[in-house]
Motif scaffolding. Structure first.
Motif, PDB file in Angstrom:
ATOM      1  N   ALA A   2     -16.810  43.813   3.960  1.00 56.70           N
ATOM      2  CA  ALA A   2     -16.495  42.698   3.072  1.00 56.70           C
ATOM      3  C   ALA A   2     -17.667  42.371   2.155  1.00 56.70           C
ATOM      4  N   THR A   3     -17.352  42.036   0.924  1.00 56.37           N
ATOM      5  CA  THR A   3     -18.358  41.562  -0.013  1.00 56.37           C
ATOM      6  C   THR A   3     -18.210  40.052  -0.149  1.00 56.37           C
ATOM      7  N   VAL A   4     -19.296  39.412  -0.583  1.00 55.84           N
ATOM      8  CA  VAL A   4     -19.293  37.953  -0.725  1.00 55.84           C
ATOM      9  C   VAL A   4     -19.125  37.607  -2.200  1.00 55.84           C
ATOM     10  N   LYS A   5     -18.176  36.732  -2.499  1.00 60.74           N
ATOM     11  CA  LYS A   5     -17.914  36.321  -3.875  1.00 60.74           C
ATOM     12  C   LYS A   5     -18.255  34.848  -4.058  1.00 60.74           C
ATOM     13  N   GLU A   6     -18.498  34.496  -5.291  1.00 57.76           N
ATOM     14  CA  GLU A   6     -18.889  33.129  -5.619  1.00 57.76           C
ATOM     15  C   GLU A   6     -17.657  32.304  -6.006  1.00 57.76           C
ATOM     16  N   LEU A   7     -17.680  31.036  -5.631  1.00 62.03           N
ATOM     17  CA  LEU A   7     -16.609  30.122  -5.999  1.00 62.03           C
ATOM     18  C   LEU A   7     -17.197  28.725  -6.125  1.00 62.03           C
ATOM     19  N   THR A  61      -9.296  37.664   3.703  1.00 61.97           N
ATOM     20  CA  THR A  61     -10.353  38.453   4.343  1.00 61.97           C
ATOM     21  C   THR A  61     -11.587  38.557   3.455  1.00 61.97           C
ATOM     22  N   THR A  62     -11.654  37.733   2.431  1.00 64.39           N
ATOM     23  CA  THR A  62     -12.795  37.743   1.507  1.00 64.39           C
ATOM     24  C   THR A  62     -13.765  36.614   1.839  1.00 64.39           C
ATOM     25  N   SER A 106      -6.961  39.264  10.058  1.00 65.15           N
ATOM     26  CA  SER A 106      -5.920  40.276   9.889  1.00 65.15           C
ATOM     27  C   SER A 106      -6.230  41.054   8.621  1.00 65.15           C
ATOM     28  N   VAL A 107      -6.379  42.362   8.741  1.00 63.78           N
ATOM     29  CA  VAL A 107      -6.703  43.181   7.574  1.00 63.78           C
ATOM     30  C   VAL A 107      -5.538  44.121   7.278  1.00 63.78           C
ATOM     31  N   PRO A 108      -5.333  44.454   6.004  1.00 62.84           N
ATOM     32  CA  PRO A 108      -4.199  45.317   5.644  1.00 62.84           C
ATOM     33  C   PRO A 108      -4.433  46.763   6.053  1.00 62.84           C
ATOM     34  N   LEU A 109      -3.332  47.481   6.203  1.00 59.10           N
ATOM     35  CA  LEU A 109      -3.350  48.898   6.536  1.00 59.10           C
ATOM     36  C   LEU A 109      -3.076  49.707   5.271  1.00 59.10           C
ATOM     37  N   HIS A 110      -3.933  50.694   4.993  1.00 59.03           N
ATOM     38  CA  HIS A 110      -3.737  51.588   3.852  1.00 59.03           C
ATOM     39  C   HIS A 110      -3.366  52.970   4.377  1.00 59.03           C
ATOM     40  N   VAL A 111      -2.202  53.476   3.986  1.00 60.99           N
ATOM     41  CA  VAL A 111      -1.757  54.807   4.396  1.00 60.99           C
ATOM     42  C   VAL A 111      -2.049  55.788   3.270  1.00 60.99           C
ATOM     43  N   ASN A 141     -19.257  41.920   8.879  1.00 60.95           N
ATOM     44  CA  ASN A 141     -18.743  43.258   9.131  1.00 60.95           C
ATOM     45  C   ASN A 141     -17.222  43.291   9.067  1.00 60.95           C
ATOM     46  N   ILE A 142     -16.645  42.544   8.132  1.00 64.82           N
ATOM     47  CA  ILE A 142     -15.182  42.481   8.015  1.00 64.82           C
ATOM     48  C   ILE A 142     -14.688  43.639   7.146  1.00 64.82           C
ATOM     49  N   PRO A 143     -13.875  44.543   7.682  1.00 67.35           N
ATOM     50  CA  PRO A 143     -13.338  45.622   6.847  1.00 67.35           C
ATOM     51  C   PRO A 143     -12.367  45.056   5.799  1.00 67.35           C
ATOM     52  N   GLN A 144     -12.403  45.598   4.602  1.00 64.81           N
ATOM     53  CA  GLN A 144     -11.431  45.190   3.588  1.00 64.81           C
ATOM     54  C   GLN A 144     -10.038  45.688   3.956  1.00 64.81           C
ATOM     55  N   TYR A 145      -9.975  46.845   4.647  1.00 64.56           N
ATOM     56  CA  TYR A 145      -8.701  47.408   5.083  1.00 64.56           C
ATOM     57  C   TYR A 145      -8.993  48.494   6.113  1.00 64.56           C
TER      58      TYR A 145
END
Length: 222
Positions: A2-7, A61-62, A106-111, A141-145
């Motif tokens: 995971a990357t960290v974004k600004e808000l 997940t961001t 919960s992270v998405p699954l990419h096939v 250490n959160i996977p994007q998918y």
């Protein structure tokens, strides 16, 4: 990972439905930051920016660093509510994260490579059974998918959670035998398989019958 974004956010001193409606009329979305054994903080964020973040996908997940009047809060979105008719955001909740914290996501699954699998080439169809996987991991250490390679799948074969390698330090909360993706046979496939099996069985039996008959015929000819 995971990357960290600004808000950016603004403190919202007032709570309640009336104050929330006033924020929405001003083009802002009411929200709250809570967790990490600290008091909750009511905030509001820009409606247009929040919509873009949600529509971009993987919002829940961001990681975000929320700039609240000069102070940074490391958070992850936990929930958001949309208008049931117009689909614009009504409220958003952020979980405050301490350093090294462990969370469930919960992270998405990419096939990948499904189109080139032997099963699809023979007329089968990719069926994604599980679209998201529940994980436990550190906030850094959160996977994007999670990626699943279906390139070797035949018709009626499946891949399970135990078939994929998780990133280091990431634990799956779902069952290991959970089916992720399978190749569904085309229409009429079962009947074709039965016919092929019957034909193969008949072809195997015929030479045996002929071989038995030949010795019996020979004495008669003599």
């Amino acid at each position: 990972m995971a990357t960290v974004k600004e808000l950016k956010a603004t403190a919202r001193p007032q709570s309640g439905k009336g104050a929330a409606r006033a924020e929405r009329r001003a083009g802002r979305v009411p929200g709250v930051i809570y967790g990490n054994n600290e008091p909750p903080v009511t905030i509001s964020v820009d409606d247009k920016e929040l919509r873009q973040r949600i529509l971009a996908g993987r919002f829940l997940t961001t990681l975000f660093d929320i700039d609240l009047e000069g102070k940074k809060h490391r958070v992850i979105p936990r929930d958001f509510h949309l208008d049931p008719v117009k689909d614009f955001p009504l409220h958003v909740d952020f979980l405050r994260l301490g350093e090294g914290a462990t969370i469930r996501v919960s992270v998405p699954l990419h096939v990948v490579n499904g189109e080139t699998s032997p099963g699809v080439k023979r007329g089968g169809t990719i069926n994604i059974v599980t679209h998201t996987v529940d994980l436990e991991c550190s906030v850094d250490n959160i996977p994007q998918y999670l990626e699943v390679d279906a390139g070797a799948l035949e018709i009626s074969y499946s891949l399970h959670l135990s078939d994929i390698k998780l990133p280091t330090g990431v634990k799956a909360l779902s069952r290991e035998d959970a089916t992720l993706v399978t190749i569904v046979p085309p229409s009429g496939y079962a009947e074709e398989q039965k016919a092929a099996a019957a034909a193969a069985a008949a072809g195997t039996a015929a030479p045996a019958a002929g071989a038995a008959a030949a010795p019996a015929a020979a004495p008669a000819a003599g």
